[in-house]
Design a protein around this motif. Structure first.
Motif, mmCIF file in Angstrom:
data_model
loop_
_atom_site.group_PDB
_atom_site.id
_atom_site.type_symbol
_atom_site.label_atom_id
_atom_site.label_comp_id
_atom_site.label_asym_id
_atom_site.label_seq_id
_atom_site.Cartn_x
_atom_site.Cartn_y
_atom_site.Cartn_z
ATOM 1 N N UNK A 1 0.841 -1.197 0.000
ATOM 2 C CA UNK A 1 0.000 0.000 0.000
ATOM 3 C C UNK A 1 0.877 1.248 0.000
ATOM 4 N N UNK A 2 0.238 2.377 -0.197
ATOM 5 C CA UNK A 2 0.946 3.660 -0.121
ATOM 6 C C UNK A 2 1.647 3.788 1.229
ATOM 7 N N UNK A 3 0.934 3.441 2.305
ATOM 8 C CA UNK A 3 1.503 3.528 3.655
ATOM 9 C C UNK A 3 2.695 2.584 3.817
ATOM 10 N N UNK A 4 2.615 1.385 3.235
ATOM 11 C CA UNK A 4 3.739 0.442 3.292
ATOM 12 C C UNK A 4 4.977 1.047 2.628
ATOM 13 N N UNK A 5 4.780 1.624 1.434
ATOM 14 C CA UNK A 5 5.902 2.241 0.722
ATOM 15 C C UNK A 5 6.480 3.383 1.553
ATOM 16 N N UNK A 6 5.620 4.238 2.095
ATOM 17 C CA UNK A 6 6.087 5.385 2.882
ATOM 18 C C UNK A 6 6.898 4.918 4.083
ATOM 19 N N UNK A 7 6.386 3.917 4.789
ATOM 20 C CA UNK A 7 7.091 3.393 5.962
ATOM 21 C C UNK A 7 8.468 2.841 5.574
ATOM 22 N N UNK A 8 8.518 2.097 4.466
ATOM 23 C CA UNK A 8 9.784 1.530 4.010
ATOM 24 C C UNK A 8 10.788 2.639 3.683
ATOM 25 N N UNK A 9 10.360 3.618 2.911
ATOM 26 C CA UNK A 9 11.257 4.665 2.428
ATOM 27 C C UNK A 9 11.758 5.587 3.535
ATOM 28 N N UNK A 10 11.028 5.666 4.634
ATOM 29 C CA UNK A 10 11.430 6.533 5.749
ATOM 30 C C UNK A 10 12.347 5.836 6.746
ATOM 31 N N UNK A 11 12.650 4.578 6.539
ATOM 32 C CA UNK A 11 13.542 3.857 7.458
ATOM 33 C C UNK A 11 14.947 4.426 7.371
ATOM 34 N N UNK A 12 15.614 4.608 8.515
ATOM 35 C CA UNK A 12 17.006 5.072 8.483
ATOM 36 C C UNK A 12 17.881 4.083 7.714
ATOM 37 N N UNK A 13 18.666 4.610 6.796
ATOM 38 C CA UNK A 13 19.569 3.771 6.026
ATOM 39 C C UNK A 13 18.974 3.183 4.771
ATOM 40 N N UNK A 14 17.744 3.558 4.408
ATOM 41 C CA UNK A 14 17.172 3.164 3.125
ATOM 42 C C UNK A 14 17.395 4.330 2.168
ATOM 43 N N UNK A 15 18.044 4.041 1.045
ATOM 44 C CA UNK A 15 18.326 5.072 0.050
ATOM 45 C C UNK A 15 18.004 4.558 -1.347
ATOM 46 N N UNK A 16 17.527 5.477 -2.181
ATOM 47 C CA UNK A 16 17.269 5.183 -3.589
ATOM 48 C C UNK A 16 18.128 6.119 -4.422
ATOM 49 N N UNK A 17 18.964 5.541 -5.280
ATOM 50 C CA UNK A 17 19.829 6.295 -6.186
ATOM 51 C C UNK A 17 19.343 6.036 -7.598
ATOM 52 N N UNK A 18 19.067 7.103 -8.330
ATOM 53 C CA UNK A 18 18.439 7.002 -9.652
ATOM 54 C C UNK A 18 19.406 7.487 -10.732
ATOM 55 N N UNK A 19 19.557 6.685 -11.770
ATOM 56 C CA UNK A 19 20.341 7.080 -12.941
ATOM 57 C C UNK A 19 19.408 7.756 -13.934
ATOM 58 N N UNK A 20 19.825 8.917 -14.414
ATOM 59 C CA UNK A 20 19.069 9.667 -15.418
ATOM 60 C C UNK A 20 19.901 9.769 -16.684
ATOM 61 N N UNK A 21 19.270 9.513 -17.813
ATOM 62 C CA UNK A 21 19.901 9.707 -19.108
ATOM 63 C C UNK A 21 19.213 10.908 -19.756
ATOM 64 N N UNK A 22 19.934 12.021 -19.847
ATOM 65 C CA UNK A 22 19.386 13.271 -20.396
ATOM 66 C C UNK A 22 18.076 13.640 -19.710
ATOM 67 N N UNK A 23 18.017 13.454 -18.401
ATOM 68 C CA UNK A 23 16.861 13.844 -17.611
ATOM 69 C C UNK A 23 15.779 12.803 -17.461
ATOM 70 N N UNK A 24 15.901 11.667 -18.119
ATOM 71 C CA UNK A 24 14.885 10.613 -18.045
ATOM 72 C C UNK A 24 15.370 9.500 -17.112
ATOM 73 N N UNK A 25 14.533 9.060 -16.151
ATOM 74 C CA UNK A 25 14.951 7.966 -15.282
ATOM 75 C C UNK A 25 15.268 6.713 -16.094
ATOM 76 N N UNK A 26 16.493 6.210 -15.931
ATOM 77 C CA UNK A 26 16.957 5.045 -16.688
ATOM 78 C C UNK A 26 17.041 3.793 -15.832
ATOM 79 N N UNK A 27 17.157 3.949 -14.523
ATOM 80 C CA UNK A 27 17.277 2.811 -13.622
ATOM 81 C C UNK A 27 17.544 3.288 -12.214
ATOM 82 N N UNK A 28 17.656 2.320 -11.315
ATOM 83 C CA UNK A 28 17.887 2.715 -9.921
ATOM 84 C C UNK A 28 18.555 1.596 -9.140
#
Length: 190
Positions: free
Chosen positions: A61-88
């Protein structure tokens, strides 16, 4: 229908294990998504994993995602190709200085362009210095991940080239249809 799935667990136990890939000849930027965004994270998850049977988070759920993403030490790094998300690459700090690369991959349109090795190299480096950004976390002593036979055909080779070694292998039967991945959204064609 049942399919046989092999899962390999891989690790690095020292920053010296890292073998970085070359930087691709493209306008690639890798940026940390510092604001927890369930919408963006679910987009990345389905865009990257929709054609390779990533399904474990589809019921969150939305709440599940929010809880996961707010955990200390959880990070998302996104690769952009000319401004478009290419992967993570998604990292999670764990006990005793372990950091798991929970998810890593490219959107299908960006595969085969030498972006994956670069993104993985960058993500591994961020796993090794994760504690520098999160006061109170233990220094990283081990970076690990798992991949399976449902992942892309170049995944294992990329991990081995970046300096990971296999420490466990499991073979299990799973329910599913290998010919019918869920796609990036319901009804989407691949």
């Amino acid at each position: 229908m049942s399919i046989t799935v092999t899962t390999w667990s891989l690790e690095q136990t020292s920053p010296a294990d890292q073998r970085p890939a070359s930087v691709p000849d493209a306008d690639i930027r890798i940026v940390r998504a510092e604001v927890p965004s369930p919408e963006f994270s679910r987009f990345l998850y389905t865009a990257v994993g929709g054609d390779i049977h990533w399904t474990d988070r589809l019921g969150m759920t939305y709440a599940d995602w929010q809880e996961w993403l707010e955990r200390p030490g959880v990070e998302t790094w996104v690769a952009y190709d000319k401004g478009t998300p290419a992967g993570y690459v998604e990292l999670q700090a764990q006990d005793e200085g372990a950091v798991e690369i929970v998810y890593f991959g490219l959107v299908p349109a960006f595969r085969g362009r030498r972006i994956g090795g670069h993104l993985l190299s960058y993500g591994v480096a961020r796993a090794w210095d994760l504690a520098d950004r999160w006061p109170g976390l233990a220094q990283t002593k081990r970076v690990w991940l798992h991949t399976c036979s449902k992942d892309g055909p170049h995944a294992m080779d990329n991990y081995l080239r970046r300096g990971f070694t296999v420490f466990d292998t499991k073979v299990e039967e799973e329910e599913g249809d290998p010919a019918a991945p869920p796609g990036p959204w319901p009804g989407a064609g691949i």
